[in-house]
Write an enzyme that holds these catalytic residues in place. Structure first.
Site, PDB file in Angstrom:
ATOM      1  N   LYS A  13      45.495  34.849  48.447  1.00  0.00           N
ATOM      2  CA  LYS A  13      45.000  33.630  49.179  1.00  0.00           C
ATOM      3  C   LYS A  13      44.584  32.447  47.872  1.00  0.00           C
ATOM      4  O   LYS A  13      44.875  31.386  48.222  1.00  0.00           O
ATOM      5  CB  LYS A  13      44.248  33.959  50.205  1.00  0.00           C
ATOM      6  CG  LYS A  13      44.456  34.682  51.243  1.00  0.00           C
ATOM      7  CD  LYS A  13      43.546  34.949  52.322  1.00  0.00           C
ATOM      8  CE  LYS A  13      42.198  35.642  51.924  1.00  0.00           C
ATOM      9  NZ  LYS A  13      42.424  37.105  51.342  1.00  0.00           N
ATOM     10  N   ARG A  89      37.767  33.946  60.303  1.00  0.00           N
ATOM     11  CA  ARG A  89      38.440  35.383  60.287  1.00  0.00           C
ATOM     12  C   ARG A  89      37.847  36.419  61.194  1.00  0.00           C
ATOM     13  O   ARG A  89      38.122  37.470  61.117  1.00  0.00           O
ATOM     14  CB  ARG A  89      38.530  35.749  58.771  1.00  0.00           C
ATOM     15  CG  ARG A  89      36.976  36.093  58.169  1.00  0.00           C
ATOM     16  CD  ARG A  89      37.070  36.053  56.580  1.00  0.00           C
ATOM     17  NE  ARG A  89      37.134  37.071  55.870  1.00  0.00           N
ATOM     18  CZ  ARG A  89      37.288  36.976  54.580  1.00  0.00           C
ATOM     19  NH1 ARG A  89      37.636  35.926  54.045  1.00  0.00           N
ATOM     20  NH2 ARG A  89      37.483  38.085  53.835  1.00  0.00           N
ATOM     21  N   ARG A 128      41.828  42.459  39.221  1.00  0.00           N
ATOM     22  CA  ARG A 128      41.703  41.146  39.292  1.00  0.00           C
ATOM     23  C   ARG A 128      40.310  40.861  38.032  1.00  0.00           C
ATOM     24  O   ARG A 128      39.328  41.444  38.059  1.00  0.00           O
ATOM     25  CB  ARG A 128      41.086  40.804  40.584  1.00  0.00           C
ATOM     26  CG  ARG A 128      40.680  39.115  40.565  1.00  0.00           C
ATOM     27  CD  ARG A 128      40.729  38.541  41.869  1.00  0.00           C
ATOM     28  NE  ARG A 128      39.814  39.420  42.998  1.00  0.00           N
ATOM     29  CZ  ARG A 128      39.950  39.241  44.248  1.00  0.00           C
ATOM     30  NH1 ARG A 128      40.529  38.065  44.544  1.00  0.00           N
ATOM     31  NH2 ARG A 128      39.270  39.997  45.196  1.00  0.00           N
ATOM     32  N   ARG A 161      34.818  40.754  40.338  1.00  0.00           N
ATOM     33  CA  ARG A 161      33.700  40.482  41.301  1.00  0.00           C
ATOM     34  C   ARG A 161      32.854  41.679  41.785  1.00  0.00           C
ATOM     35  O   ARG A 161      33.630  42.618  41.464  1.00  0.00           O
ATOM     36  CB  ARG A 161      34.372  40.025  42.399  1.00  0.00           C
ATOM     37  CG  ARG A 161      34.395  38.429  42.644  1.00  0.00           C
ATOM     38  CD  ARG A 161      35.555  37.932  43.820  1.00  0.00           C
ATOM     39  NE  ARG A 161      35.435  38.567  44.981  1.00  0.00           N
ATOM     40  CZ  ARG A 161      36.361  38.062  46.187  1.00  0.00           C
ATOM     41  NH1 ARG A 161      37.041  37.092  45.797  1.00  0.00           N
ATOM     42  NH2 ARG A 161      36.431  38.840  47.218  1.00  0.00           N
ATOM     43  N   ARG A 172      36.523  46.506  53.502  1.00  0.00           N
ATOM     44  CA  ARG A 172      37.240  45.079  53.802  1.00  0.00           C
ATOM     45  C   ARG A 172      38.363  45.321  54.698  1.00  0.00           C
ATOM     46  O   ARG A 172      38.686  44.343  55.533  1.00  0.00           O
ATOM     47  CB  ARG A 172      37.313  44.256  52.395  1.00  0.00           C
ATOM     48  CG  ARG A 172      36.131  43.816  51.863  1.00  0.00           C
ATOM     49  CD  ARG A 172      36.196  43.667  50.427  1.00  0.00           C
ATOM     50  NE  ARG A 172      36.966  42.488  49.741  1.00  0.00           N
ATOM     51  CZ  ARG A 172      37.290  42.599  48.596  1.00  0.00           C
ATOM     52  NH1 ARG A 172      36.878  43.243  47.715  1.00  0.00           N
ATOM     53  NH2 ARG A 172      37.935  41.503  48.249  1.00  0.00           N
TER      54      ARG A 172
HETATM   55  P1  AP5 Z   1      43.778  36.646  45.089  1.00  0.00           P
HETATM   56  O1  AP5 Z   1      44.624  35.578  45.149  1.00  0.00           O
HETATM   57  O2  AP5 Z   1      42.544  36.818  44.291  1.00  0.00           O
HETATM   58  O3  AP5 Z   1      43.609  37.248  46.377  1.00  0.00           O
HETATM   59  P2  AP5 Z   1      42.818  36.898  47.620  1.00  0.00           P
HETATM   60  O4  AP5 Z   1      43.553  37.162  48.684  1.00  0.00           O
HETATM   61  O5  AP5 Z   1      42.303  35.313  47.413  1.00  0.00           O
HETATM   62  O6  AP5 Z   1      41.857  38.062  47.734  1.00  0.00           O
HETATM   63  P3  AP5 Z   1      40.093  37.775  47.951  1.00  0.00           P
HETATM   64  O7  AP5 Z   1      39.674  39.395  47.371  1.00  0.00           O
HETATM   65  O8  AP5 Z   1      39.435  36.784  47.470  1.00  0.00           O
HETATM   66  O9  AP5 Z   1      40.263  37.961  49.474  1.00  0.00           O
HETATM   67  P4  AP5 Z   1      39.080  38.308  50.599  1.00  0.00           P
HETATM   68  O10 AP5 Z   1      39.436  37.785  51.852  1.00  0.00           O
HETATM   69  O11 AP5 Z   1      38.415  39.764  50.373  1.00  0.00           O
HETATM   70  O12 AP5 Z   1      37.701  37.463  49.892  1.00  0.00           O
HETATM   71  P5  AP5 Z   1      37.077  36.297  50.124  1.00  0.00           P
HETATM   72  O13 AP5 Z   1      36.320  35.644  49.061  1.00  0.00           O
HETATM   73  O14 AP5 Z   1      37.501  35.429  51.181  1.00  0.00           O
HETATM   74  O15 AP5 Z   1      44.844  37.871  44.231  1.00  0.00           O
HETATM   75  C1  AP5 Z   1      44.223  39.015  43.804  1.00  0.00           C
HETATM   76  C2  AP5 Z   1      44.800  39.586  42.600  1.00  0.00           C
HETATM   77  O16 AP5 Z   1      45.856  39.717  42.731  1.00  0.00           O
HETATM   78  C3  AP5 Z   1      44.299  38.649  41.602  1.00  0.00           C
HETATM   79  O17 AP5 Z   1      43.925  39.461  40.401  1.00  0.00           O
HETATM   80  C4  AP5 Z   1      45.661  37.899  41.282  1.00  0.00           C
HETATM   81  O18 AP5 Z   1      46.012  37.489  40.109  1.00  0.00           O
HETATM   82  C5  AP5 Z   1      46.747  39.019  41.692  1.00  0.00           C
HETATM   83  N1  AP5 Z   1      47.987  38.326  42.541  1.00  0.00           N
HETATM   84  C6  AP5 Z   1      47.917  37.505  43.426  1.00  0.00           C
HETATM   85  N2  AP5 Z   1      49.064  37.182  43.829  1.00  0.00           N
HETATM   86  C7  AP5 Z   1      49.999  38.241  43.133  1.00  0.00           C
HETATM   87  C8  AP5 Z   1      51.404  38.487  43.230  1.00  0.00           C
HETATM   88  N3  AP5 Z   1      52.277  37.914  44.191  1.00  0.00           N
HETATM   89  N4  AP5 Z   1      51.803  39.604  42.554  1.00  0.00           N
HETATM   90  C9  AP5 Z   1      51.084  40.209  41.682  1.00  0.00           C
HETATM   91  N5  AP5 Z   1      49.730  39.952  41.538  1.00  0.00           N
HETATM   92  C10 AP5 Z   1      49.271  38.866  42.343  1.00  0.00           C
HETATM   93  O19 AP5 Z   1      35.627  36.817  50.832  1.00  0.00           O
HETATM   94  C11 AP5 Z   1      34.685  37.755  50.381  1.00  0.00           C
HETATM   95  C12 AP5 Z   1      33.850  38.162  51.098  1.00  0.00           C
HETATM   96  O20 AP5 Z   1      32.977  37.051  51.796  1.00  0.00           O
HETATM   97  C13 AP5 Z   1      34.031  38.922  52.555  1.00  0.00           C
HETATM   98  O21 AP5 Z   1      34.293  40.202  52.361  1.00  0.00           O
HETATM   99  C14 AP5 Z   1      32.906  38.737  53.519  1.00  0.00           C
HETATM  100  O22 AP5 Z   1      31.819  39.423  53.276  1.00  0.00           O
HETATM  101  C15 AP5 Z   1      32.331  37.028  53.187  1.00  0.00           C
HETATM  102  N6  AP5 Z   1      33.129  36.045  53.884  1.00  0.00           N
HETATM  103  C16 AP5 Z   1      34.109  34.944  53.336  1.00  0.00           C
HETATM  104  N7  AP5 Z   1      34.744  34.286  54.367  1.00  0.00           N
HETATM  105  C17 AP5 Z   1      34.054  34.935  55.407  1.00  0.00           C
HETATM  106  C18 AP5 Z   1      33.972  34.600  56.778  1.00  0.00           C
HETATM  107  N8  AP5 Z   1      35.050  33.376  57.420  1.00  0.00           N
HETATM  108  N9  AP5 Z   1      33.390  35.280  57.755  1.00  0.00           N
HETATM  109  C19 AP5 Z   1      32.537  36.227  57.423  1.00  0.00           C
HETATM  110  N10 AP5 Z   1      32.606  36.625  56.213  1.00  0.00           N
HETATM  111  C20 AP5 Z   1      33.252  35.742  55.038  1.00  0.00           C
END
Ligand code: AP5
Ligand code: ZN
Length: 215
Positions: A13, A89, A128, A161, A172
């Site tokens: 994402k 979410r 990552r 992270r 997660r």
């Molecule tokens: P990356 O693009 O970083 O993936 P991502 O989908 O953004 O992953 P996140 O871990 O950031 O998602 P998340 O939903 O767990 O975290 P968030 O910050 O929202 O790609 C991942 C890796 O793969 C990278 O190294 C990249 O280079 C590589 N890659 C990407 N595409 C690729 C491809 N096509 N091929 C190969 N490699 C590739 O949330 C974190 C925490 O915050 C949650 O757990 C929760 O506690 C809290 N939180 C956030 N939002 C909310 C909400 N709305 N409600 C409640 N809690 C929330």
């Protein structure tokens, strides 16, 4: 255009969001990034969010909804709309956002759903690395930096992270299946979801996302 990008942890994402923001000049609203910035600034909201995030649990709905609302209220430059990344979410968040948006300027036009098997995600998460300065996203195998530990864009140090562990990923993924998957069904019923195969090289995923958004 107002876009929502959805997908499990590590689906890509953030990687696609950076490209969408550059191409369509929309505001990027990543609740994960906002929480990490609050944690970095040592705010009360950050402290509370941290206790959930470190364990891989979702932050309580009310806290997230209020934060998004105040973030949107303060947006001065409306650009061409916004990209929601990681929000809503839970069904409760989706309904709260709908109530806020109504049929007006905040309503979501398109949902990009990043489809990927859970088995692939552990490798994505553990490999990552992120730039401390500019937030650029790297991966040790699929997108390595030119100089180990340093950002290609700004030369900043790379870090991992705190929630990018196999233990936290298990929680997660469980949160995703139970709380976030129903949100996708909710938007499917509105007929605005484009499903993307997120298990392809980054440039191919981007080309599919672009096609879906230009449709
Ligand atoms: P990356 O693009 O970083 O993936 P991502 O989908 O953004 O992953 P996140 O871990 O950031 O998602 P998340 O939903 O767990 O975290 P968030 O910050 O929202 O790609 C991942 C890796 O793969 C990278 O190294 C990249 O280079 C590589 N890659 C990407 N595409 C690729 C491809 N096509 N091929 C190969 N490699 C590739 O949330 C974190 C925490 O915050 C949650 O757990 C929760 O506690 C809290 N939180 C956030 N939002 C909310 C909400 N709305 N409600 C409640 N809690 C929330
Ligand atoms: Zn950088």
């Amino acid at each position: 255009m107002n876009i929502l990008i959805m997908g499990g942890p590590g689906a890509g994402k953030g990687t696609m969001s950076a490209k969408i923001v550059e191409k369509f000049n929309v505001n990027h609203i990543s609740t994960g990034d906002i929480f990490r910035s609050e944690i970095g600034n040592g705010t009360e909201l950050g402290l509370e969010a941290k206790s959930y995030m470190d364990k891989g649990l979702l932050v309580p709905d009310e806290l997230v909804n209020n934060m998004v609302k105040s973030y949107l209220d303060k947006l001065e430059d409306k650009k061409n709309g916004f990209l929601l990344d990681g929000y809503p979410r839970t069904l409760e968040q989706a309904k709260a956002f709908d109530a806020l948006a109504g049929d007006g300027a905040l309503s979501i036009d398109k949902v990009i759903a990043m489809d990927i098997l859970f088995d692939v995600l552990a490798g994505r998460i553990t490999g990552r690395r992120l730039c401390k300065e500019c937030g650029e996203i790297y991966h040790l195998q699929s997108k390595p930096p030119m100089v180990e530990g340093k950002c290609d864009v700004c030369g900043g140090d790379l870090y991992q992270r705190k929630d990018d562990t196999v233990e936290s990923l298990t929680v997660r993924l469980d949160e995703y299946s139970k709380q976030t998957a129903p949100v996708l069904d909710y938007y499917e019923q509105k007929g605005i979801v484009a499903r993307i195969n997120a298990d392809q090289p980054i440039e191919n995923v981007w080309s599919d996302v672009l096609k879906a958004l230009e449709d």
